[in-house]
Design a protein around this motif. Structure first.
Motif, short mmCIF file in Angstrom:
data_model
loop_
_atom_site.label_atom_id
_atom_site.label_comp_id
_atom_site.label_asym_id
_atom_site.label_seq_id
_atom_site.Cartn_x
_atom_site.Cartn_y
_atom_site.Cartn_z
N SER A 70 0.78 -1.15 0.12
CA SER A 70 0.12 -0.05 -0.02
C SER A 70 0.73 1.17 0.01
O SER A 70 0.56 2.25 -0.59
CB SER A 70 -1.16 0.09 0.98
N GLY A 71 1.84 1.35 0.77
CA GLY A 71 2.82 2.25 0.60
C GLY A 71 3.82 2.46 -0.55
O GLY A 71 4.32 3.53 -0.45
N MET A 72 3.71 1.55 -1.23
CA MET A 72 4.80 1.81 -2.37
C MET A 72 4.13 2.92 -3.49
O MET A 72 3.17 3.11 -3.68
CB MET A 72 4.95 0.19 -3.00
N ASP A 73 5.40 3.42 -3.94
CA ASP A 73 4.84 4.50 -4.76
C ASP A 73 5.94 4.55 -6.02
O ASP A 73 6.86 3.67 -5.97
CB ASP A 73 5.09 5.87 -4.10
N TYR A 74 5.65 5.05 -7.22
CA TYR A 74 6.41 5.08 -8.24
C TYR A 74 7.29 6.21 -8.19
O TYR A 74 7.19 7.31 -7.64
CB TYR A 74 5.88 4.75 -9.46
N ILE A 75 8.35 6.37 -8.92
CA ILE A 75 9.09 7.32 -9.16
C ILE A 75 8.37 8.47 -10.07
O ILE A 75 8.18 8.14 -11.46
CB ILE A 75 10.48 7.26 -9.99
N GLU A 114 1.48 8.00 -18.35
CA GLU A 114 0.36 7.19 -18.71
C GLU A 114 0.34 5.87 -18.22
O GLU A 114 -0.66 5.41 -17.26
CB GLU A 114 0.06 7.01 -20.16
N VAL A 115 1.47 5.36 -18.15
CA VAL A 115 1.51 3.73 -17.68
C VAL A 115 1.49 3.78 -16.29
O VAL A 115 0.95 2.91 -15.48
CB VAL A 115 2.80 3.19 -18.41
N PHE A 116 2.48 4.60 -15.53
CA PHE A 116 2.86 4.34 -14.22
C PHE A 116 1.67 4.94 -13.39
O PHE A 116 1.22 4.57 -12.16
CB PHE A 116 4.19 4.74 -13.77
N GLY A 117 0.77 5.81 -14.10
CA GLY A 117 -0.19 6.50 -13.20
C GLY A 117 -1.33 5.20 -13.06
O GLY A 117 -1.87 5.41 -12.18
N MET A 118 -1.49 4.66 -14.27
CA MET A 118 -2.50 3.55 -14.13
C MET A 118 -1.96 2.50 -13.35
O MET A 118 -2.76 1.96 -12.43
CB MET A 118 -2.46 2.97 -15.61
N GLU A 119 -0.95 1.97 -13.23
CA GLU A 119 -0.27 1.05 -12.29
C GLU A 119 -0.63 1.59 -10.86
O GLU A 119 -0.98 0.59 -9.93
CB GLU A 119 1.14 0.66 -12.44
N ASN A 120 -0.23 2.59 -10.46
CA ASN A 120 -0.36 3.24 -9.13
C ASN A 120 -1.80 3.00 -8.80
O ASN A 120 -2.09 2.88 -7.56
CB ASN A 120 0.25 4.68 -9.17
N ARG A 121 -2.88 3.29 -9.54
CA ARG A 121 -4.30 3.23 -9.15
C ARG A 121 -4.80 2.16 -9.09
O ARG A 121 -5.60 1.63 -8.50
CB ARG A 121 -5.04 4.00 -10.29
N LYS A 122 -3.84 0.96 -9.47
CA LYS A 122 -4.13 -0.56 -9.38
C LYS A 122 -4.02 -1.32 -8.35
O LYS A 122 -4.49 -2.08 -7.98
CB LYS A 122 -3.69 -1.14 -10.88
N ILE A 123 -3.20 -0.59 -7.31
CA ILE A 123 -2.89 -1.04 -6.14
C ILE A 123 -3.94 -1.62 -5.19
O ILE A 123 -4.05 -2.58 -4.67
CB ILE A 123 -1.92 -0.15 -5.33
N ILE A 173 -4.55 -5.28 -3.90
CA ILE A 173 -4.76 -5.95 -2.71
C ILE A 173 -5.97 -6.71 -2.41
O ILE A 173 -6.00 -7.73 -1.55
CB ILE A 173 -4.64 -4.57 -1.74
N LYS A 174 -7.23 -6.10 -2.87
CA LYS A 174 -8.12 -6.82 -2.55
C LYS A 174 -8.16 -8.33 -3.25
O LYS A 174 -9.01 -9.23 -2.70
CB LYS A 174 -9.57 -6.18 -3.04
N ASN A 175 -7.93 -8.50 -4.43
CA ASN A 175 -7.38 -9.78 -5.02
C ASN A 175 -6.56 -10.70 -4.26
O ASN A 175 -6.92 -11.82 -4.04
CB ASN A 175 -6.91 -9.73 -6.25
N VAL A 176 -5.44 -10.08 -3.66
CA VAL A 176 -4.71 -11.00 -2.88
C VAL A 176 -5.28 -11.33 -1.58
O VAL A 176 -5.32 -12.46 -1.39
CB VAL A 176 -3.31 -9.91 -2.53
N LEU A 177 -6.00 -10.34 -0.90
CA LEU A 177 -6.81 -10.88 0.19
C LEU A 177 -7.94 -12.04 -0.11
O LEU A 177 -8.04 -12.97 0.70
CB LEU A 177 -7.36 -9.63 0.93
#
Length: 207
Positions: A17-22, A128-137, A141-145
């Motif tokens: 949850s705390g991971m962020d992209y550059i 475009e790419v990393f903005g999308m990936e960041n919103r997917k977190i 997490i829900k899928n992992v749970l």
């Protein structure tokens, strides 16, 4: 799973949850020499390391990327913002894809967007790419749970002393299968890149 397992799992989810992209605005506005590049990447991507002494990028890695046409050569031994963005893509891809696949995937990107005009450059692609990936977190997490709860219900009839290990094994297998299927899909999509899209990587090889 035991309370210790649950505590470790919650800690992992908190870490994700705390991971962020550059962010592009965090990139230096000046070109960097090799030592500065490795230091910057080490500082910015430290949270992705499994072990404290793991290396994010080394001089040898970067030189090999350039040698294998994954990364354009530096100018006067200095690396631009576009170089750094390409290295970030390579860093994530190299954990699941072969050098050949990365080359085929990034070749068209390099050809059109590396040192492209403002608004259609590497920063544009990266945002475009990393903005999308960041919103997917959150979804991740829900899928992992969900998988965690599903695997926790397995092996109810196993010997008591084996249950906890088998439940953990079940969870790891479930997650691994998910990664395996997605990797197959990724490789198939790379295999289906058309010759027109792939011609840029061939041009790079000829240089």
């Amino acid at each position: 799973m035991t309370e210790d397992d649950k505590s470790v799992f919650r800690s992992i989810l908190d870490h994700i949850s705390g991971m962020d992209y550059i962010k592009p605005e965090d990139l230096p506005n000046i070109d960097l020499y090799m030592d500065q590049v490795t230091t910057f990447m080490e500082d910015q991507l430290a949270s992705t390391k499994r072990h404290e002494d793991d290396k994010i990028l080394t001089k040898t890695m970067i030189n090999n990327y350039a040698k294998n046409n994954l990364l354009p050569s530096p100018e006067k031994k200095r690396y631009s913002k576009d170089h750094l963005l390409m290295l970030i893509f390579i860093y994530y891809f190299k954990n699941i894809l072969s050098i050949t696949d990365i080359q085929k995937l990034l070749g068209p990107i390099t050809e059109k967007y590396f040192k492209g005009e403002p608004g259609k450059d590497m920063t544009y692609v990266y945002n475009e790419v990393f903005g999308m990936e960041n919103r997917k977190i959150d979804q991740l997490i829900k899928n992992v749970l969900k998988d965690y709860r599903f695997s926790s219900a397995t092996f109810q009839d196993a010997d008591e002393e084996d249950q906890e290990f088998l439940k953990r094994f079940s969870f790891i297998c479930l997650m691994s299968f998910d990664v395996y299927i997605k990797k197959m899909i990724i490789e198939k999509m790379i295999d289906d890149i058309s010759p027109a899209e792939d011609k840029s990587s061939k041009k790079t090889k000829e240089k």
